[in-house]
Design a protein around this motif. Structure first.
Motif, mmCIF file in Angstrom:
data_model
loop_
_atom_site.group_PDB
_atom_site.id
_atom_site.type_symbol
_atom_site.label_atom_id
_atom_site.label_comp_id
_atom_site.label_asym_id
_atom_site.label_seq_id
_atom_site.Cartn_x
_atom_site.Cartn_y
_atom_site.Cartn_z
ATOM 1 N N THR A 1 53.485 46.006 38.163
ATOM 2 C CA THR A 1 52.463 44.943 38.193
ATOM 3 C C THR A 1 51.046 45.519 38.215
ATOM 4 O OG1 THR A 1 53.992 43.464 39.323
ATOM 5 C CG2 THR A 1 51.644 42.928 39.506
ATOM 6 N N MET B 1 41.120 45.592 37.442
ATOM 7 C CA MET B 1 40.890 45.723 38.879
ATOM 8 C C MET B 1 41.667 46.911 39.422
ATOM 9 S SD MET B 1 39.050 44.319 41.209
ATOM 10 C CE MET B 1 38.885 42.540 41.410
ATOM 11 N N GLY C 1 35.512 46.736 46.765
ATOM 12 C CA GLY C 1 35.238 46.865 48.198
ATOM 13 C C GLY C 1 36.517 46.519 48.953
ATOM 14 N N SER D 1 41.042 50.178 42.514
ATOM 15 C CA SER D 1 40.762 50.279 43.941
ATOM 16 C C SER D 1 40.249 51.685 44.197
ATOM 17 C CB SER D 1 42.038 50.045 44.752
ATOM 18 O OG SER D 1 41.838 50.424 46.099
ATOM 19 N N TYR E 1 50.993 51.926 46.574
ATOM 20 C CA TYR E 1 49.833 51.189 46.055
ATOM 21 C C TYR E 1 48.808 52.156 45.487
ATOM 22 C CZ TYR E 1 45.768 48.063 46.079
ATOM 23 O OH TYR E 1 44.659 47.335 45.715
ATOM 24 N N THR F 1 40.892 39.083 51.938
ATOM 25 C CA THR F 1 41.788 38.218 51.159
ATOM 26 C C THR F 1 43.171 38.336 51.796
ATOM 27 O OG1 THR F 1 42.471 40.028 49.714
ATOM 28 C CG2 THR F 1 40.533 38.773 49.008
ATOM 29 N N ASP F 2 44.150 37.677 51.191
ATOM 30 C CA ASP F 2 45.524 37.833 51.697
ATOM 31 C C ASP F 2 45.914 39.308 51.676
ATOM 32 O OD1 ASP F 2 45.720 35.102 51.989
ATOM 33 O OD2 ASP F 2 46.722 34.796 50.051
ATOM 34 N N ASP G 1 52.184 35.024 33.751
ATOM 35 C CA ASP G 1 52.629 36.085 34.661
ATOM 36 C C ASP G 1 52.455 37.381 33.879
ATOM 37 O OD1 ASP G 1 54.175 38.038 35.978
ATOM 38 O OD2 ASP G 1 55.541 36.541 36.784
ATOM 39 N N ALA H 1 44.889 40.523 38.685
ATOM 40 C CA ALA H 1 46.185 40.394 39.362
ATOM 41 C C ALA H 1 46.703 41.730 39.879
ATOM 42 C CB ALA H 1 47.197 39.793 38.386
ATOM 43 N N GLY I 1 44.687 36.162 36.860
ATOM 44 C CA GLY I 1 45.146 36.253 38.252
ATOM 45 C C GLY I 1 44.112 35.634 39.164
ATOM 46 N N ALA I 2 43.882 34.322 38.978
ATOM 47 C CA ALA I 2 42.749 33.651 39.622
ATOM 48 C C ALA I 2 43.179 32.548 40.581
ATOM 49 C CB ALA I 2 41.816 33.083 38.543
ATOM 50 N N SER I 3 44.445 32.535 41.004
ATOM 51 C CA SER I 3 44.907 31.447 41.869
ATOM 52 C C SER I 3 44.281 31.495 43.257
ATOM 53 C CB SER I 3 46.436 31.497 42.004
ATOM 54 O OG SER I 3 46.833 32.747 42.543
ATOM 55 N N ARG I 4 43.894 32.697 43.708
ATOM 56 C CA ARG I 4 43.364 32.872 45.070
ATOM 57 C C ARG I 4 42.635 34.214 45.127
ATOM 58 N NH1 ARG I 4 47.771 35.911 47.770
ATOM 59 N NH2 ARG I 4 49.431 36.074 46.232
ATOM 60 N N GLY I 5 42.101 34.546 46.296
ATOM 61 C CA GLY I 5 41.516 35.864 46.522
ATOM 62 C C GLY I 5 40.377 36.194 45.563
HETATM 63 N N1 LIG Z 1 41.326 42.799 48.829
HETATM 64 C C1 LIG Z 1 40.945 44.061 48.776
HETATM 65 O O1 LIG Z 1 40.381 44.619 49.748
HETATM 66 C C2 LIG Z 1 41.178 44.855 47.514
HETATM 67 C C3 LIG Z 1 40.658 46.163 47.477
HETATM 68 C C4 LIG Z 1 40.831 46.920 46.331
HETATM 69 C C5 LIG Z 1 41.476 46.362 45.230
HETATM 70 N N2 LIG Z 1 41.984 45.083 45.287
HETATM 71 C C6 LIG Z 1 42.641 44.572 44.099
HETATM 72 O O2 LIG Z 1 42.066 43.343 43.718
HETATM 73 C C7 LIG Z 1 43.034 42.514 43.049
HETATM 74 C C8 LIG Z 1 43.085 41.145 43.728
HETATM 75 O O3 LIG Z 1 43.410 41.356 45.089
HETATM 76 P P1 LIG Z 1 43.263 40.211 46.192
HETATM 77 O O4 LIG Z 1 42.770 40.893 47.413
HETATM 78 O O5 LIG Z 1 42.554 39.032 45.648
HETATM 79 O O6 LIG Z 1 44.823 39.897 46.401
HETATM 80 P P2 LIG Z 1 45.582 38.545 46.740
HETATM 81 O O7 LIG Z 1 44.737 37.671 47.582
HETATM 82 O O8 LIG Z 1 46.908 38.986 47.239
HETATM 83 O O9 LIG Z 1 45.743 37.860 45.291
HETATM 84 C C9 LIG Z 1 46.533 38.484 44.319
HETATM 85 C C10 LIG Z 1 46.414 37.696 43.048
HETATM 86 O O10 LIG Z 1 47.172 38.366 42.009
HETATM 87 C C11 LIG Z 1 48.052 37.398 41.431
HETATM 88 N N3 LIG Z 1 49.241 38.060 40.890
HETATM 89 C C12 LIG Z 1 50.055 38.935 41.526
HETATM 90 N N4 LIG Z 1 51.038 39.317 40.686
HETATM 91 C C13 LIG Z 1 50.831 38.660 39.508
HETATM 92 C C14 LIG Z 1 51.510 38.627 38.267
HETATM 93 N N5 LIG Z 1 52.616 39.339 38.037
HETATM 94 N N6 LIG Z 1 51.004 37.860 37.268
HETATM 95 C C15 LIG Z 1 49.895 37.130 37.482
HETATM 96 N N7 LIG Z 1 49.220 37.091 38.644
HETATM 97 C C16 LIG Z 1 49.686 37.855 39.644
HETATM 98 C C17 LIG Z 1 48.372 36.441 42.565
HETATM 99 O O11 LIG Z 1 48.932 35.245 42.069
HETATM 100 P P3 LIG Z 1 49.910 34.307 42.990
HETATM 101 O O12 LIG Z 1 48.983 33.404 43.778
HETATM 102 O O13 LIG Z 1 50.732 33.580 42.004
HETATM 103 O O14 LIG Z 1 50.715 35.209 43.885
HETATM 104 C C18 LIG Z 1 46.969 36.280 43.164
HETATM 105 O O15 LIG Z 1 46.190 35.409 42.374
HETATM 106 C C19 LIG Z 1 44.353 43.286 43.107
HETATM 107 O O16 LIG Z 1 44.534 43.979 41.892
HETATM 108 C C20 LIG Z 1 44.126 44.257 44.257
HETATM 109 O O17 LIG Z 1 44.930 45.418 44.130
HETATM 110 C C21 LIG Z 1 41.847 44.335 46.414
#
Ligand SMILES: NC(=O)c1ccc[n+]([C@@H]2O[C@H](COP(=O)([O-])OP(=O)(O)OC[C@H]3O[C@@H](n4cnc5c(N)ncnc54)[C@H](OP(=O)(O)O)[C@@H]3O)[C@@H](O)[C@H]2O)c1
Length: 228
Positions: free
Chosen positions: A107, A132, A181, A134, A150, A185-186, A57, A83, A12-16
């Motif tokens: 997911t 990953m 943390g 939270s 969530y 990100t998105d 996926d 992801a 799940g490395a396309s972004r964020g």
């Molecule tokens: N940001 C925060 O503050 C935060 C805090 C706590 C935990 N997290 C956790 O950290 C992880 C990454 O979050 P993020 O902030 O980087 O979110 P994000 O910017 O929304 O990125 C989500 C990533 O997950 C991928 N993804 C979603 N569903 C998928 C699937 N079914 N198969 C493969 N890839 C999938 C997306 O791919 P596409 O580009 O194809 O959509 C994207 O690369 C998540 O598990 C999130 O719950 C984030």
């Protein structure tokens, strides 16, 4: 082991955060295989060292099995399932629709554990299966509510990861549930506390320090242990 001999699979490395982790592991000399589920121009543009890029996926069991077979016989010191989704996060559970709540559970909890199971035999001895999570997955810290589906999905992930770890109690790898943390990100949004580089660099430091340890730990990006 020299760092350049270490390898990570980032899922799940396309972004964020997945993209940031890929960049951070590469910067520390790790060999990285990174996955996306579609086009991932930011991942493909990483320089000066590029990751190997694969498609998956995590909600698609057949695609996960194909990835495992394609990567045969490679093993990884770290498999990091990043992801996740937060669809409907701002709606209290009874007000949202069932399909969205179930998709978030699928997911964020079911798919990461099924992925971990598929790749359990591909974690090198002394390595880590990192999922990953939270801080919102902590049941005991949930005093204010919000982000209901969530939170529940990440609490479920934590519980399922403990079962995964127990099931693989004799295996030569450890399991880590990671809180990155609150990150810009998105998903995290522009008001979040820290940037992707700070979070990713912290998580890589925590992972490097945890190599060789077994059991199941719930840690944040600074290495602090979180309460279940
Ligand atoms: N940001 C925060 O503050 C935060 C805090 C706590 C935990 N997290 C956790 O950290 C992880 C990454 O979050 P993020 O902030 O980087 O979110 P994000 O910017 O929304 O990125 C989500 C990533 O997950 C991928 N993804 C979603 N569903 C998928 C699937 N079914 N198969 C493969 N890839 C999938 C997306 O791919 P596409 O580009 O194809 O959509 C994207 O690369 C998540 O598990 C999130 O719950 C984030």
């Amino acid at each position: 082991m020299a760092k350049q001999d270490r390898s990570a699979l980032i899922v799940g490395a396309s972004r964020g955060l997945g993209l940031g982790l890929t960049r951070a592991f590469l910067a520390r000399g790790w060999a990285v295989t990174a996955t996306a589920r579609g086009e991932a121009p930011a991942l493909a543009a990483l320089t000066p060292v590029a990751p190997a890029i694969r498609q998956v996926d995590i909600d698609d069991d057949a695609a996960v099995a194909r990835l495992r077979d394609d990567l045969e016989p490679e093993s990884f010191d770290v498999v990091f399932v990043v992801a996740g989704i937060a669809d409907g996060a701002h709606v209290p559970l009874p007000e949202g629709d069932r399909a969205t709540a179930l998709k978030v559970y699928e997911t964020n909890a079911v798919s990461p554990i099924r992925f971990a199971e598929a790749f359990a035999g591909r974690v090198a001895p002394g390595g880590l299966m990192v999922l990953m999570s939270s801080i919102l997955g902590s049941v005991s810290l949930n005093e204010g509510g919000t982000w209901e589906s969530y939170r529940a999905s990440k609490a479920a992930l934590n519980t399922l990861a403990r079962s995964f770890s127990a099931r693989h109690g004799d295996a030569p790898f450890g399991t880590v549930l990671m809180h990155p943390g609150w990150v810009r990100t998105d998903m995290g949004g522009p008001e979040a506390d820290i940037d992707v580089a700070t979070s990713a660099d912290g998580m890589v430091t925590v992972v490097e320090g945890r190599l060789g340890q077994r059991g199941c730990a719930y840690l944040d990006y600074r290495g602090e242990m979180l309460p279940w």
